[in-house]
Design a protein around this motif. Structure first.
Motif, PDB file in Angstrom:
ATOM      1  N   ASN A   1      38.174  40.784  57.213  1.00 35.43           N
ATOM      2  CA  ASN A   1      39.417  40.477  56.485  1.00 35.43           C
ATOM      3  C   ASN A   1      39.109  41.254  55.097  1.00 35.43           C
ATOM      4  N   ILE A   2      40.111  41.980  54.845  1.00 37.94           N
ATOM      5  CA  ILE A   2      40.041  42.762  53.521  1.00 37.94           C
ATOM      6  C   ILE A   2      41.214  42.257  52.554  1.00 37.94           C
ATOM      7  N   ILE A   3      40.594  41.896  51.404  1.00 36.81           N
ATOM      8  CA  ILE A   3      41.500  41.018  50.444  1.00 36.81           C
ATOM      9  C   ILE A   3      41.482  41.644  48.998  1.00 36.81           C
ATOM     10  N   PRO A   4      42.777  41.890  48.228  1.00 40.35           N
ATOM     11  CA  PRO A   4      42.605  42.582  47.205  1.00 40.35           C
ATOM     12  C   PRO A   4      42.147  41.686  46.144  1.00 40.35           C
ATOM     13  N   GLY A   5      41.526  41.947  45.111  1.00 39.71           N
ATOM     14  CA  GLY A   5      40.962  41.159  44.360  1.00 39.71           C
ATOM     15  C   GLY A   5      40.539  41.634  42.964  1.00 39.71           C
ATOM     16  N   VAL A   6      39.885  40.824  42.107  1.00 36.58           N
ATOM     17  CA  VAL A   6      39.564  41.423  40.835  1.00 36.58           C
ATOM     18  C   VAL A   6      38.115  40.937  40.312  1.00 36.58           C
ATOM     19  N   MET A   7      37.412  42.099  39.820  1.00 38.00           N
ATOM     20  CA  MET A   7      36.038  41.684  39.382  1.00 38.00           C
ATOM     21  C   MET A   7      36.015  41.064  38.024  1.00 38.00           C
ATOM     22  N   LEU A   8      35.798  39.912  37.811  1.00 41.79           N
ATOM     23  CA  LEU A   8      36.093  39.202  36.615  1.00 41.79           C
ATOM     24  C   LEU A   8      34.896  39.605  35.883  1.00 41.79           C
ATOM     25  N   GLU A   9      33.507  39.504  36.296  1.00 41.99           N
ATOM     26  CA  GLU A   9      32.521  39.889  35.640  1.00 41.99           C
ATOM     27  C   GLU A   9      31.336  40.066  36.608  1.00 41.99           C
TER      28      GLU A   9
ATOM     29  N   GLY B   1      48.677  31.035  53.122  1.00 40.74           N
ATOM     30  CA  GLY B   1      49.541  31.285  52.214  1.00 40.74           C
ATOM     31  C   GLY B   1      49.858  32.762  51.757  1.00 40.74           C
ATOM     32  N   PRO B   2      49.205  33.432  51.035  1.00 39.61           N
ATOM     33  CA  PRO B   2      49.493  34.820  50.761  1.00 39.61           C
ATOM     34  C   PRO B   2      49.293  35.497  52.040  1.00 39.61           C
TER      35      PRO B   2
END
Lengths: 358, 262
Positions: free
Chosen positions: A252-260, A324-325
């Protein structure tokens, strides 16, 4: 088994046909007795790379070192390399015995340790018999190659190459035309032949399972580039890019954001992970293997979703879960009925963070 | 009612086929019969004889013509097999566009009327001042034989595994050895078929030989010039023998290509 000496070194090799560049600055080394697989989708350049090693193509630029000497311009018949071709390419005008003996017949008697023609003939007979035994085809000497099944032809093609005692054996999707069961058997046999003979194998395939089963090292290729080289387990567990992750096994490849460091946000939820060294708020691709997703109660899950479909796969169930998304593919040995609400969770070391591909 | 009309249809079909076959083969049968007729007259059958065949082999003109025919056919076949096979291999290695162009160019001579081929070859020989004779006849035969060799060798090449040449190199052949030890044996059935076809074509050619030769006459030319003086029964015998030879060759060719389809 694998020795440390580098037998083949490919240095900055490019290859173009006309205006199309099929290999882009390839760097790769292959050690003695190693089983290396070039893995990638069709058109990724893996067969071209193999043909460069065999001497059927010459690189546009770069070097191919064999035992330290550049062989880029050396013709195939002067290389200590033999090839098993995709559709076997057996000689249909010769029987099984003469097909295997073809390469030996071309050699001087001295090269086979024989003093006369009759001794050479005897030596050839001995070696061909030994090969037929190795590939389990004794008693087929006089048969015409056209009367053999695909699997048998495959064995003869392997024997015909190995009988010349090459230092490297190149195999171009050799099991592609066989049925699943035969393919699995041949995978095991090829691997044991390679270990028994101590020969370097370079194997081309688009079948990731084949690559993982047999190889000491796998080079994953796409669009004429090597994306990642490593041991099968390492590539599976730590893919460097979303492409590799997706090609080697399911993901499963999910777009994300590295917070820290060690914290990524995807689908609006913060997930602890074990990846460091990304920029703050850097967009990334997050890869989660279907078998790494745990199904838990809706109250404790980090995500919740609805089971859309269930397929029985033998050892496990494959479920598509609507969260959902997007939808996730989940493998589990326990079945959740379609339509039920479930909670999902992933432990930190099963979350793989990839830099966005350019 | 239905059965009756079916019966009628069957009779009609049968008689139509019989008519076509009779039209094709009756003349040949008549010729065979007359070649064994004692009488010179075509109108009356006076008894069976092999005299005409005996006479045939005592006629020095015919023996000479037979020698010319065989000499021309054998040399032309050998040369066209070599040129045609190498040409086919060359075409096989070409890019698609060039291949198509060459295929068309080499097919045109086969469909061209013999008259055109004959006259144009004669003009060319005259133009480059090569005296007409056996040599020019052989050259002309080579020219019209080559497309038949191409036509039977190319399909064999296309059926061959594309990696055969590379497999031979891989196993230690130098490029020329790969050609003689791998490619040629692989396509040998096509080469033999092509050779047989070329031989057949050479054997019975009249028009092109007539234009490109001078005093050297082959069998077809002998038959033709004899016919102008009134046909003698020896000519029936000669034609009958030629028919048998060519039939035999064609049967071998058909059998071979039939085997390949199987």
């Amino acid at each position: 088994m694998v020795q440390d000496t580098r037998l083949i070194e490919i240095k900055d090799v490019c290859k173009s046909f006309g205006d199309t560049e099929v290999l882009h600055h390839i760097n790769l080394y292959i050690r003695k007795c190693e089983f290396v697989t070039l893995l990638g989708p069709s058109g990724c350049g893996k067969t071209t790379l193999l043909r460069l090693l065999g001497g059927f193509e010459t690189p546009t630029s770069g070097q191919i070192l064999f035992d330290g000497a550049d062989v880029a311009q050396v013709p195939p018949y002067k290389r200590r390399i033999n090839t098993v071709f995709q559709k076997y390419a057996l000689f249909s005008h010769l029987n099984v015995y003469d097909n295997i003996a073809f390469g030996l017949n071309l050699k001087n008697p001295e090269a086979l340790g024989a003093k006369s023609r009759s001794e050479k003939k005897e030596e050839i007979r001995r070696r061909v018999e030994r090969m037929l035994k190795l590939v389990k085809m004794e008693g087929f000497e006089k048969r015409s190659v056209d009367s053999l099944s695909g699997g048998q032809q495959q064995r003869i093609a392997i024997a015909r190459a190995l009988v010349n005692e090459p230092e490297v054996l190149l195999l171009d999707e050799p099991l592609g035309a066989l049925d699943l069961k035969l393919r699995k058997e041949m995978q095991v046999e090829l691997k044991s032949m390679q270990q028994q003979l101590g020969i370097t194998f370079v194997y081309v395939t688009h079948d990731q399972e084949e690559a993982l089963t047999m190889s000491d090292n796998v080079a994953v290729m796409n669009h004429g580039r090597i994306l990642q080289i490593g041991e099968p387990k390492k590539i599976y567990d730590e893919p460097k890019s979303a492409f590799v992750a997706d090609f080697i096994g399911e993901s499963n490849i999910i777009p994300g954001v590295m917070l820290e460091d060690d914290l990524v946000e995807m689908l609006g939820v913060k997930f602890p992970c074990v990846d460091e060294g990304f920029g703050e708020n850097e967009p990334v691709d997050v890869v989660v293997r279907p078998e790494d997703v745990m199904i838990v109660g809706t109250d404790v899950g980090m995500l919740t979703g609805t089971v859309e479909s269930v397929i029985f796969k033998g050892v496990h169930y494959e479920m598509m879960i609507d969260i959902g998304p997007m939808r996730w593919k989940v493998h589990s040995t326990t079945m959740q009925p379609a339509g039920s609400r479930v909670g999902l969770t992933v432990v930190p070391y099963n979350i793989h963070i990839m830099r966005k591909e350019a | 009612m239905i059965r009756k009309s079916r019966g009628a249809a069957r009779v009609l079909k049968g008689s139509y086929l019989a008519l076509v076959l009779a039209f094709l083969y009756l003349p040949i049968l008549v010729m065979f019969a007359l070649s064994f007729n004692e009488s010179v007259s075509r109108a009356s059958w006076t008894g069976f004889t092999l005299d005409w065949y005996v006479q045939l082999f005592h006629d020095q003109n015919i023996i000479n013509a037979l020698k010319v025919t065989l000499e021309v056919a054998v040399i032309a076949t050998a040369a066209s097999v070599v040129i045609g096979t190498l040409g086919a291999i060359g075409m096989y290695c070409m890019k698609q566009g060039w291949f198509n162009l060459m295929a068309v160019l080499s097919n045109i001579p086969m469909t061209m009327p013999d008259m055109v081929t004959g006259v144009s070859l004669m003009l060319m020989f005259v133009f480059v001042k090569v005296p007409l004779g056996k040599a020019t006849m052989i050259m002309a035969h080579i020219a019209f034989d080559i497309p038949y060799v191409l036509l039977s060798v190319l399909p064999r090449l296309q059926m061959m595994n594309p990696n055969i040449y590379e497999a031979a190199l891989d196993l230690g052949c130098k490029p020329r050895q790969a050609l003689t030890k791998a490619i040629v044996p692989e396509i040998a059935p096509g080469i033999v078929t092509g050779g047989l076809l070329a031989f057949t074509m050479s054997l019975d050619d009249f028009v092109i030989s007539y234009f490109t030769s001078n005093t050297d006459q082959n069998l077809a030319m002998i038959v033709y010039s004899a016919a102008r003086l009134g046909v003698k029964p020896t000519m029936y015998a000669l034609s009958a023998l030629m028919f048998v030879c060519i039939l035999a060759l064609l049967l071998i060719v058909n059998r071979r290509s039939g085997l390949e389809i199987l």
